[in-house]
Design an enzyme around this catalytic site. Structure first.
Site, PDB file in Angstrom:
ATOM      1  N   GLY A  27       0.881  -1.166  -0.044  1.00  0.00           N
ATOM      2  CA  GLY A  27       0.023   0.223   0.017  1.00  0.00           C
ATOM      3  C   GLY A  27       0.896   1.170  -0.007  1.00  0.00           C
ATOM      4  O   GLY A  27       0.455   2.231  -0.440  1.00  0.00           O
ATOM      5  N   ARG A  63       6.027 -13.186   1.165  1.00  0.00           N
ATOM      6  CA  ARG A  63       5.817 -13.120   2.556  1.00  0.00           C
ATOM      7  C   ARG A  63       4.904 -14.598   2.753  1.00  0.00           C
ATOM      8  O   ARG A  63       4.255 -14.901   1.710  1.00  0.00           O
ATOM      9  CB  ARG A  63       5.043 -12.043   3.116  1.00  0.00           C
ATOM     10  CG  ARG A  63       5.601 -10.800   2.789  1.00  0.00           C
ATOM     11  CD  ARG A  63       4.568  -9.789   2.214  1.00  0.00           C
ATOM     12  NE  ARG A  63       5.474  -8.710   1.688  1.00  0.00           N
ATOM     13  CZ  ARG A  63       5.509  -7.576   2.302  1.00  0.00           C
ATOM     14  NH1 ARG A  63       5.247  -7.683   3.594  1.00  0.00           N
ATOM     15  NH2 ARG A  63       6.320  -6.516   1.679  1.00  0.00           N
ATOM     16  N   ASP A  78       1.703 -11.300   7.174  1.00  0.00           N
ATOM     17  CA  ASP A  78       2.394 -10.595   6.035  1.00  0.00           C
ATOM     18  C   ASP A  78       3.579  -9.781   6.261  1.00  0.00           C
ATOM     19  O   ASP A  78       4.335  -9.244   5.251  1.00  0.00           O
ATOM     20  CB  ASP A  78       1.115  -9.400   5.590  1.00  0.00           C
ATOM     21  CG  ASP A  78       0.906  -8.508   6.777  1.00  0.00           C
ATOM     22  OD1 ASP A  78       0.533  -8.965   7.812  1.00  0.00           O
ATOM     23  OD2 ASP A  78       0.933  -7.458   6.880  1.00  0.00           O
TER      24      ASP A  78
HETATM   25  P1  AMP Z   1       2.495  -3.196   8.148  1.00  0.00           P
HETATM   26  O1  AMP Z   1       1.872  -4.182   9.267  1.00  0.00           O
HETATM   27  O2  AMP Z   1       2.481  -1.752   8.648  1.00  0.00           O
HETATM   28  O3  AMP Z   1       3.564  -3.638   7.119  1.00  0.00           O
HETATM   29  O4  AMP Z   1       1.271  -2.698   6.977  1.00  0.00           O
HETATM   30  C1  AMP Z   1       0.188  -3.364   7.006  1.00  0.00           C
HETATM   31  C2  AMP Z   1      -0.493  -2.875   5.739  1.00  0.00           C
HETATM   32  O5  AMP Z   1      -0.848  -1.514   5.534  1.00  0.00           O
HETATM   33  C3  AMP Z   1       0.266  -3.199   4.330  1.00  0.00           C
HETATM   34  O6  AMP Z   1      -0.546  -3.676   3.025  1.00  0.00           O
HETATM   35  C4  AMP Z   1       0.736  -1.902   4.022  1.00  0.00           C
HETATM   36  O7  AMP Z   1       1.000  -1.668   2.682  1.00  0.00           O
HETATM   37  C5  AMP Z   1      -0.506  -0.964   4.426  1.00  0.00           C
HETATM   38  N1  AMP Z   1       0.017   0.435   4.909  1.00  0.00           N
HETATM   39  C6  AMP Z   1       0.634   0.770   5.917  1.00  0.00           C
HETATM   40  N2  AMP Z   1       0.666   2.238   5.968  1.00  0.00           N
HETATM   41  C7  AMP Z   1       0.175   2.774   4.805  1.00  0.00           C
HETATM   42  C8  AMP Z   1       0.210   3.887   4.059  1.00  0.00           C
HETATM   43  N3  AMP Z   1       0.378   5.002   4.923  1.00  0.00           N
HETATM   44  N4  AMP Z   1      -0.606   4.160   2.980  1.00  0.00           N
HETATM   45  C9  AMP Z   1      -1.031   2.845   2.378  1.00  0.00           C
HETATM   46  N5  AMP Z   1      -0.996   1.699   2.961  1.00  0.00           N
HETATM   47  C10 AMP Z   1      -0.240   1.678   4.217  1.00  0.00           C
HETATM   48 MG    MG Z   2       4.085  -5.123   6.411  1.00  0.00          MG
END
Ligand code: AMP
Ligand code: MG
Length: 485
Positions: free
Chosen positions: A86, A177, A246
């Site tokens: 994202g 992952r 993930d």
């Molecule tokens: P994480 O657990 O922090 O690795 O993120 C979990 C999910 O949220 C993943 O799909 C990331 O791509 C998405 N994500 C986290 N922060 C953002 C952001 N600022 N904008 C868009 N997607 C995000």
């Molecule tokens: Mg992540």
């Protein structure tokens, strides 16, 4: 810019990703560039200004095939069938000077088709944190993604209040992952799943091809790598903080440094992350939770393990059941080395646990206690040794006698083992925060750069730097860490 590029992931079927260019930023400026890694990647010199534009996402070179990869994941135990990149864009795959394939990814590069309500951006804080901690982990000998570059965007990112935006260039063996497998399994897309398994075996576990059941061998090897990885975390007091499926790389590399932290005063159930309200990913839960993640991985493989579904379940169960034993072996080998011992003896587990219990009783600094053991080799009362860390020294004295006795037959080399496995420094949470505050409030990078320099050689530190990276004073202590994305 790189000598060898070969973008294999982007050649996989469309279901694996969405083509997606990074979004340009206003005014990129360097925060950091990792010369040593650039060299390892076969990066051609003389690419300064171009590199800045590329690593900011402002220029998409012709060798890049930018994509956002698709994945799902269990987040704190709850399944989300679609997550995906994202806020990250996989730019290209580089074949490094050793011929190893490495992903080059921009993190914080703008919205993608997987961004949901997110802005696809990252404030400077998480970029500095990931840069420092991932590079420190590498220097500490732990498999990890790397940081090649960091730039500030010249644009604000809005969280609770505006913060300077930044983009990190992350390098990984791959970004596959457990959640990537879950993405296809959840859709019942067995063809894509098979393709992903084949791709993963070819790219990361080619030796599995030569076994009777390559899928089973893949599961087995992934489990071993994760056992070894988490054992290394435990040996450094590292708490990942968001071990969602993930964020569990199939290569066994540490990935996604969010609210992670290195523990200071030893406390087995320690949690730093502000979002981990139930302590799911507490320090001593990490081995259990990685097993849980591996069980989720195993489930995705069931249709490919055997045509007979009962047999498939039995095969997967065997490996998940064997995991605690495999982990225990890995942990014993890490921890006995940290005590300076050679091979593992049956009673070592008790000896290790008794030392940890002593540390827990008085919440002694984990890093300091192990590092100081070397001074106790000659004299358990040496003021440079662990004895000075304890308020009540009786427990230490009794334990130290047992330890020295156990060391007796393997005394040669003990000193070297102690020095090589117990770092002098770790990235202290308060110093990371200090570097982030300095960079985001004043734009100055002295603390960030000082940390980079020291953490490149965590086993060889000057007294002055050691003093600066000493455990936090009570008023400096960081008690909570945040995702901050
Ligand atoms: P994480 O657990 O922090 O690795 O993120 C979990 C999910 O949220 C993943 O799909 C990331 O791509 C998405 N994500 C986290 N922060 C953002 C952001 N600022 N904008 C868009 N997607 C995000
Ligand atoms: Mg992540």
């Amino acid at each position: 810019m790189f000598k060898h590029i070969d973008n294999s992931y982007a050649r996989l079927p469309e279901a694996f990703f969405r083509a997606c260019e990074p979004t340009p930023v206003a005014e990129p400026q360097w925060l950091a560039f990792n010369e040593a890694l650039a060299e390892e990647l076969g990066m051609l010199p003389g690419t300064g200004a171009d590199a800045l534009q590329v690593f900011a996402g402002n220029q998409v070179p012709d060798w890049a095939t930018p994509v956002a990869t698709a994945y799902a994941g269990h987040q704190f135990g709850h399944f989300v069938p679609q997550l995906g990149d994202g806020r990250a864009v996989l730019l290209a795959e580089v074949l490094d000077t050793q011929g190893q394939r490495r992903d080059v990814q921009l993190k914080g590069a703008g919205r993608t088709p997987f961004s949901r309500s997110g802005d696809g951006r990252s404030p400077i804080g998480p970029v500095i944190r990931e840069y420092l901690v991932s590079e420190a982990m590498h220097a500490l000998g732990v498999p990890t993604t790397r940081a090649l570059a960091a730039v500030v965007s010249g644009e604000p990112v809005y969280r609770e209040y505006p913060l300077p935006g930044a983009v990190l260039t992350r390098v990984a063996s791959s970004h596959i992952r457990v959640g990537t497998f879950q993405y296809f399994a959840a859709r019942g897309d067995t063809d894509s799943l098979r393709e992903l398994v084949d791709y993963t075996i070819d790219r990361h576990y080619p030796e599995a091809r030569d076994t009777d059941n390559p899928v089973l061998s893949l599961l087995e090897q992934v489990a071993l790598r994760q056992a070894s990885l988490v054992a290394r975390w435990m040996g450094l007091g590292f708490i990942h903080g968001v071990m969602n499926t993930d964020n569990t790389a199939i290569t066994g590399e540490t990935i996604d440094y969010g609210p992670c932290a290195f523990m200071e005063g030893f406390q087995p159930d320690k949690v730093y992350s502000s979002i981990d309200s139930h302590g799911r990913y507490a320090y001593d839960n990490q081995p259990k939770l990685i097993r849980w993640n591996l069980a989720r991985f195993a489930e995705t493989l069931l249709p490919l393990l055997s045509a007979d579904s009962q047999q498939a379940v039995a095969m997967a169960t065997d490996i998940i059941d064997a995991f605690p034993g495999a982990y225990q072996q890995a942990w014993l080998s890490v921890m006995t080395a940290k005590l300076g011992l050679g091979e593992v003896y049956p009673d070592d587990e008790v000896l290790i646990n008794d030392f940890l219990a002593l540390l827990a009783q008085e919440r002694i600094d984990f890093t300091e206690a192990f590092r100081r053991l070397v001074y106790a080799l000659a004299d358990t009362e040496s003021p440079a040794g662990p004895v000075t860390l304890f308020r009540h020294t009786g427990g230490w004295q009794a334990w130290a006698q047992r330890w020295l006795q156990r060391l007796e037959p393997v005394k040669t080399g003990a000193r070297e083992r102690l020095l090589a496995t117990n770092p002098q420094v770790i990235p202290r949470n308060h110093r990371i925060e200090q570097a982030i505050t300095q960079a985001s409030e004043t734009g100055q990078l002295d603390d960030f750069q000082r940390l980079q320099r020291i953490l490149r050689q965590p086993f060889d530190v000057t007294p002055e730097d050691l003093q600066w990276l000493a455990p936090a004073q009570p008023h400096e202590q960081v008690v909570r860490t945040f995702c901050g994305t």
